[in-house]
Motif scaffolding. Structure first.
Motif, PDB file in Angstrom:
ATOM      1  N   ALA A  77       0.861  -1.177   0.000  1.00 60.55           N
ATOM      2  CA  ALA A  77       0.000   0.000   0.000  1.00 60.55           C
ATOM      3  C   ALA A  77       0.896   1.225   0.000  1.00 60.55           C
ATOM      4  CB  ALA A  77      -0.920   0.000   1.222  1.00 60.55           C
ATOM      5  N   ASN A  78       0.457   2.285  -0.707  1.00 60.51           N
ATOM      6  CA  ASN A  78       1.288   3.489  -0.811  1.00 60.51           C
ATOM      7  C   ASN A  78       0.935   4.546   0.231  1.00 60.51           C
ATOM      8  OD1 ASN A  78      -1.122   4.406  -1.781  1.00 60.51           O
ATOM      9  ND2 ASN A  78      -0.337   5.101  -3.756  1.00 60.51           N
ATOM     10  N   GLY A  79       0.019   4.242   1.132  1.00 60.43           N
ATOM     11  CA  GLY A  79      -0.355   5.188   2.165  1.00 60.43           C
ATOM     12  C   GLY A  79      -1.405   4.608   3.083  1.00 60.43           C
ATOM     13  N   ALA A  80      -1.813   5.398   4.068  1.00 56.80           N
ATOM     14  CA  ALA A  80      -2.745   4.936   5.095  1.00 56.80           C
ATOM     15  C   ALA A  80      -4.108   4.561   4.519  1.00 56.80           C
ATOM     16  CB  ALA A  80      -2.890   6.004   6.181  1.00 56.80           C
ATOM     17  N   ASP A  81      -4.639   5.354   3.591  1.00 55.54           N
ATOM     18  CA  ASP A  81      -5.963   5.061   3.035  1.00 55.54           C
ATOM     19  C   ASP A  81      -5.979   3.711   2.319  1.00 55.54           C
ATOM     20  OD1 ASP A  81      -7.055   7.412   4.019  1.00 55.54           O
ATOM     21  OD2 ASP A  81      -6.764   8.518   2.133  1.00 55.54           O
ATOM     22  N   SER A  82      -4.987   3.482   1.495  1.00 54.99           N
ATOM     23  CA  SER A  82      -4.874   2.215   0.775  1.00 54.99           C
ATOM     24  C   SER A  82      -4.683   1.058   1.761  1.00 54.99           C
ATOM     25  CB  SER A  82      -3.703   2.284  -0.196  1.00 54.99           C
ATOM     26  OG  SER A  82      -3.512   1.059  -0.839  1.00 54.99           O
ATOM     27  N   ALA A  83      -3.886   1.274   2.798  1.00 56.36           N
ATOM     28  CA  ALA A  83      -3.651   0.236   3.809  1.00 56.36           C
ATOM     29  C   ALA A  83      -4.944  -0.124   4.534  1.00 56.36           C
ATOM     30  CB  ALA A  83      -2.596   0.696   4.809  1.00 56.36           C
ATOM     31  N   ARG A  84      -5.729   0.887   4.916  1.00 58.98           N
ATOM     32  CA  ARG A  84      -7.009   0.636   5.604  1.00 58.98           C
ATOM     33  C   ARG A  84      -7.915  -0.265   4.769  1.00 58.98           C
ATOM     34  NH1 ARG A  84      -6.673   6.205   6.423  1.00 58.98           N
ATOM     35  NH2 ARG A  84      -6.099   6.691   8.566  1.00 58.98           N
ATOM     36  N   LYS A  85      -8.016   0.043   3.484  1.00 59.99           N
ATOM     37  CA  LYS A  85      -8.874  -0.751   2.591  1.00 59.99           C
ATOM     38  C   LYS A  85      -8.404  -2.194   2.534  1.00 59.99           C
ATOM     39  CE  LYS A  85     -10.116   3.232  -0.215  1.00 59.99           C
ATOM     40  NZ  LYS A  85      -9.814   3.987  -1.421  1.00 59.99           N
ATOM     41  N   LYS A  86      -7.099  -2.388   2.432  1.00 57.72           N
ATOM     42  CA  LYS A  86      -6.568  -3.748   2.338  1.00 57.72           C
ATOM     43  C   LYS A  86      -6.742  -4.501   3.655  1.00 57.72           C
ATOM     44  CE  LYS A  86      -3.717  -2.775  -1.555  1.00 57.72           C
ATOM     45  NZ  LYS A  86      -2.616  -3.168  -2.365  1.00 57.72           N
ATOM     46  N   ILE A  87      -6.575  -3.811   4.774  1.00 58.67           N
ATOM     47  CA  ILE A  87      -6.738  -4.450   6.081  1.00 58.67           C
ATOM     48  C   ILE A  87      -8.181  -4.921   6.283  1.00 58.67           C
ATOM     49  CG2 ILE A  87      -6.730  -3.992   8.578  1.00 58.67           C
ATOM     50  CD1 ILE A  87      -4.246  -2.162   8.007  1.00 58.67           C
ATOM     51  N   GLN A  88      -9.131  -4.194   5.725  1.00 65.60           N
ATOM     52  CA  GLN A  88     -10.540  -4.603   5.824  1.00 65.60           C
ATOM     53  C   GLN A  88     -10.834  -5.841   4.985  1.00 65.60           C
ATOM     54  OE1 GLN A  88     -12.791  -1.139   4.698  1.00 65.60           O
ATOM     55  NE2 GLN A  88     -12.495  -0.123   6.667  1.00 65.60           N
ATOM     56  N   LEU A  89     -10.070  -6.037   3.917  1.00 69.67           N
ATOM     57  CA  LEU A  89     -10.336  -7.135   2.992  1.00 69.67           C
ATOM     58  C   LEU A  89      -9.527  -8.402   3.264  1.00 69.67           C
ATOM     59  CD1 LEU A  89     -10.396  -5.104  -0.348  1.00 69.67           C
ATOM     60  CD2 LEU A  89     -12.367  -5.989   0.925  1.00 69.67           C
ATOM     61  N   VAL A  90      -8.352  -8.251   3.864  1.00 72.20           N
ATOM     62  CA  VAL A  90      -7.425  -9.372   4.007  1.00 72.20           C
ATOM     63  C   VAL A  90      -6.984  -9.497   5.467  1.00 72.20           C
ATOM     64  CG1 VAL A  90      -5.155 -10.264   3.281  1.00 72.20           C
ATOM     65  CG2 VAL A  90      -6.564  -8.988   1.658  1.00 72.20           C
ATOM     66  N   LYS A  91      -6.813 -10.741   5.930  1.00 74.88           N
ATOM     67  CA  LYS A  91      -6.279 -10.970   7.271  1.00 74.88           C
ATOM     68  C   LYS A  91      -4.749 -11.055   7.151  1.00 74.88           C
ATOM     69  CE  LYS A  91      -6.110 -14.100  11.165  1.00 74.88           C
ATOM     70  NZ  LYS A  91      -4.680 -13.898  11.320  1.00 74.88           N
ATOM     71  N   PHE A  92      -4.083  -9.993   7.569  1.00 66.97           N
ATOM     72  CA  PHE A  92      -2.621  -9.963   7.522  1.00 66.97           C
ATOM     73  C   PHE A  92      -2.045 -10.514   8.820  1.00 66.97           C
ATOM     74  CE2 PHE A  92      -3.817  -6.660   4.471  1.00 66.97           C
ATOM     75  CZ  PHE A  92      -3.100  -7.095   3.373  1.00 66.97           C
ATOM     76  N   ASP A  93      -0.894 -11.175   8.690  1.00 65.79           N
ATOM     77  CA  ASP A  93      -0.202 -11.702   9.863  1.00 65.79           C
ATOM     78  C   ASP A  93       0.761 -10.685  10.457  1.00 65.79           C
ATOM     79  OD1 ASP A  93      -1.269 -14.459   9.840  1.00 65.79           O
ATOM     80  OD2 ASP A  93      -0.280 -14.524   7.876  1.00 65.79           O
ATOM     81  N   LEU A  94       1.180  -9.693   9.645  1.00 63.33           N
ATOM     82  CA  LEU A  94       2.116  -8.673  10.105  1.00 63.33           C
ATOM     83  C   LEU A  94       2.096  -7.511   9.120  1.00 63.33           C
ATOM     84  CD1 LEU A  94       5.486  -9.148  11.758  1.00 63.33           C
ATOM     85  CD2 LEU A  94       5.459  -7.767   9.693  1.00 63.33           C
ATOM     86  N   ILE A  95       2.285  -6.298   9.652  1.00 67.59           N
ATOM     87  CA  ILE A  95       2.328  -5.090   8.821  1.00 67.59           C
ATOM     88  C   ILE A  95       3.682  -4.410   9.013  1.00 67.59           C
ATOM     89  CG2 ILE A  95       1.320  -2.802   8.420  1.00 67.59           C
ATOM     90  CD1 ILE A  95      -1.341  -3.974   9.492  1.00 67.59           C
ATOM     91  N   ILE A  96       4.306  -4.039   7.908  1.00 68.94           N
ATOM     92  CA  ILE A  96       5.538  -3.242   7.917  1.00 68.94           C
ATOM     93  C   ILE A  96       5.110  -1.859   7.463  1.00 68.94           C
ATOM     94  CG2 ILE A  96       7.844  -2.972   6.939  1.00 68.94           C
ATOM     95  CD1 ILE A  96       7.560  -6.106   6.313  1.00 68.94           C
ATOM     96  N   LEU A  97       5.308  -0.864   8.326  1.00 71.15           N
ATOM     97  CA  LEU A  97       4.670   0.431   8.140  1.00 71.15           C
ATOM     98  C   LEU A  97       5.657   1.588   8.259  1.00 71.15           C
ATOM     99  CD1 LEU A  97       2.041   2.129   7.968  1.00 71.15           C
ATOM    100  CD2 LEU A  97       1.726   1.691  10.405  1.00 71.15           C
ATOM    101  N   ASP A  98       5.735   2.383   7.220  1.00 72.11           N
ATOM    102  CA  ASP A  98       6.554   3.598   7.230  1.00 72.11           C
ATOM    103  C   ASP A  98       5.865   4.653   8.099  1.00 72.11           C
ATOM    104  OD1 ASP A  98       8.472   5.530   6.589  1.00 72.11           O
ATOM    105  OD2 ASP A  98       7.498   6.069   4.712  1.00 72.11           O
ATOM    106  N   ILE A  99       6.630   5.436   8.812  1.00 69.25           N
ATOM    107  CA  ILE A  99       6.035   6.487   9.652  1.00 69.25           C
ATOM    108  C   ILE A  99       5.734   7.741   8.834  1.00 69.25           C
ATOM    109  CG2 ILE A  99       6.487   8.148  11.502  1.00 69.25           C
ATOM    110  CD1 ILE A  99       7.812   5.988  13.074  1.00 69.25           C
TER     111      ILE A  99
END
Length: 129
Positions: free
Chosen positions: A35-57
């Motif tokens: 994901a290229n940002g928080a909005d895109s990440a939120r959408k993906k988190i709602q659709l997929v069960k992730f085991d871990l997130i690597i997140l830029d601040i």
């Protein structure tokens, strides 16, 4: 790595970093979404069960710290913050709001891999060796 396949989300506004991490982690046996940002990440988190997130601040719009807090309010998905912010105060803030680990850029991909495996071993109770 064990027979279980783990699903990771890499969130960073830098396309080069996203692609390099994706390629490296796929070679190591992970399923990787980006994901290229928080909005895109939120959408993906709602659709997929992730085991871990690597997140830029540091990202445009909502930063990684606010997204970490938001994720923590709803989930216990492990989060590794990946950032150019190397100061102790930034690390403390990230860990206080719920990140499981904090790695500064530039970083060695092998170190990130070991941190991912360590967290998954502890949170999922599976041997990834």
């Amino acid at each position: 790595m064990s027979e279980t396949t783990y699903n990771l989300l890499v969130v960073d506004d830098d396309e080069r970093i996203r692609n390099l991490l994706r390629q490296y982690l796929i070679k190591e046996g992970f399923i990787v979404s980006t994901a290229n940002g928080a909005d895109s990440a939120r959408k993906k988190i709602q659709l997929v069960k992730f085991d871990l997130i690597i997140l830029d601040i540091m990202m445009p719009g909502d930063d990684g710290l606010s997204l970490t807090q938001e994720i923590r309010n709803n989930s216990d998905i492990p989060i590794i913050l990946l950032t150019a912010k190397s100061g102790t105060d930034s690390k403390i803030e990230g860990l206080e709001i719920g990140a499981d680990d904090y790695l500064t850029k530039p970083f060695n991909p092998k170190e990130l891999l070991l941190r991912i495996k360590n967290i998954l071993n502890k949170t999922i109770k599976t041997d990834l060796k």
